[in-house]
Design a protein around this motif. Structure first.
Motif, PDB file in Angstrom:
ATOM      1  N   ASN A 107      -0.942   8.114  -5.765  1.00 32.66           N
ATOM      2  CA  ASN A 107      -1.300   9.242  -4.905  1.00 32.66           C
ATOM      3  C   ASN A 107      -2.724   9.094  -4.336  1.00 32.66           C
ATOM      4  O   ASN A 107      -3.545   9.991  -4.408  1.00 32.66           O
ATOM      5  N   VAL A 108      -3.001   7.909  -3.801  1.00 27.74           N
ATOM      6  CA  VAL A 108      -4.274   7.594  -3.150  1.00 27.74           C
ATOM      7  C   VAL A 108      -3.977   7.440  -1.660  1.00 27.74           C
ATOM      8  O   VAL A 108      -2.865   7.110  -1.271  1.00 27.74           O
ATOM      9  N   GLN A 109      -4.990   7.677  -0.826  1.00 25.56           N
ATOM     10  CA  GLN A 109      -4.758   7.564   0.614  1.00 25.56           C
ATOM     11  C   GLN A 109      -4.337   6.160   1.002  1.00 25.56           C
ATOM     12  O   GLN A 109      -4.887   5.160   0.523  1.00 25.56           O
ATOM     13  N   PHE A 110      -3.376   6.104   1.901  1.00 22.56           N
ATOM     14  CA  PHE A 110      -2.753   4.864   2.345  1.00 22.56           C
ATOM     15  C   PHE A 110      -3.759   3.907   2.985  1.00 22.56           C
ATOM     16  O   PHE A 110      -3.754   2.714   2.705  1.00 22.56           O
ATOM     17  N   TYR A 149      -7.007   3.505   2.669  1.00 23.04           N
ATOM     18  CA  TYR A 149      -7.996   2.882   1.784  1.00 23.04           C
ATOM     19  C   TYR A 149      -7.404   1.689   1.034  1.00 23.04           C
ATOM     20  O   TYR A 149      -8.056   0.659   0.871  1.00 23.04           O
ATOM     21  N   ILE A 150      -6.191   1.843   0.586  1.00 21.85           N
ATOM     22  CA  ILE A 150      -5.512   0.741  -0.118  1.00 21.85           C
ATOM     23  C   ILE A 150      -5.271  -0.416   0.849  1.00 21.85           C
ATOM     24  O   ILE A 150      -5.509  -1.582   0.526  1.00 21.85           O
ATOM     25  N   SER A 187     -10.471   4.172   8.660  1.00 19.02           N
ATOM     26  CA  SER A 187     -10.926   4.820   7.425  1.00 19.02           C
ATOM     27  C   SER A 187     -12.286   5.491   7.607  1.00 19.02           C
ATOM     28  O   SER A 187     -12.540   6.549   7.035  1.00 19.02           O
ATOM     29  N   LYS A 199       0.524   3.939  -2.931  1.00 20.50           N
ATOM     30  CA  LYS A 199       0.278   5.332  -2.551  1.00 20.50           C
ATOM     31  C   LYS A 199       1.259   6.261  -3.258  1.00 20.50           C
ATOM     32  O   LYS A 199       0.877   7.338  -3.729  1.00 20.50           O
ATOM     33  N   SER A 223       0.819  -1.209   0.000  1.00 25.91           N
ATOM     34  CA  SER A 223       0.000   0.000   0.000  1.00 25.91           C
ATOM     35  C   SER A 223       0.858   1.267   0.000  1.00 25.91           C
ATOM     36  O   SER A 223       0.450   2.276  -0.570  1.00 25.91           O
ATOM     37  N   ILE A 224       2.034   1.234   0.592  1.00 25.50           N
ATOM     38  CA  ILE A 224       2.941   2.387   0.514  1.00 25.50           C
ATOM     39  C   ILE A 224       3.407   2.598  -0.913  1.00 25.50           C
ATOM     40  O   ILE A 224       3.441   3.732  -1.413  1.00 25.50           O
TER      41      ILE A 224
END
Length: 103
Positions: A27-30, A32-33, A99, A23, A19-20
């Motif tokens: 460029n999506v929130q950590f 949520y992934i 979340s 991200k 997920s890092i």
């Protein structure tokens, strides 16, 4: 470190690393992934015979009334699978809570 514990730790660390990386790329929130990865892992960790075992036994008994089902054995492998399932379940619940609270 023992391989049993290493596999349990990897169930937590590998989704965080993935997920890092996602991200940084998308460029999506950590969180949520990470929540999505844990839910997918949880879905694939559910045993396949859990939901269909009782109907399968009923169908076998209707064909062969003298059929005797084997007693399930709770060996070390299933204990470890259960611990891993509880670990991923708790991680996914924590991520879902974070979340929902962050949005």
């Amino acid at each position: 470190m023992n391989t049993k514990y290493l596999s349990s730790v990897s169930l937590i660390l590998i989704p965080i690393i993935i997920s890092i990386i996602v991200k940084l790329v998308l460029n999506v929130q950590f969180i949520y992934i990470l929540t999505g990865i844990y839910i997918i892992m949880l879905f694939f960790m559910i045993p396949s015979d859990t939901f269909f075992k009782s109907s399968l036994n009923y169908n076998i008994k209707s064909v062969n009334p003298s059929y005797k089902d084997d007693e399930p054995k709770f060996n070390e492998g299933t204990k470890r699978q259960f611990i891993n399932f509880i670990l991923v379940l708790s991680a996914s619940l924590i991520c879902l809570g974070i979340s929902f609270l962050s949005s």
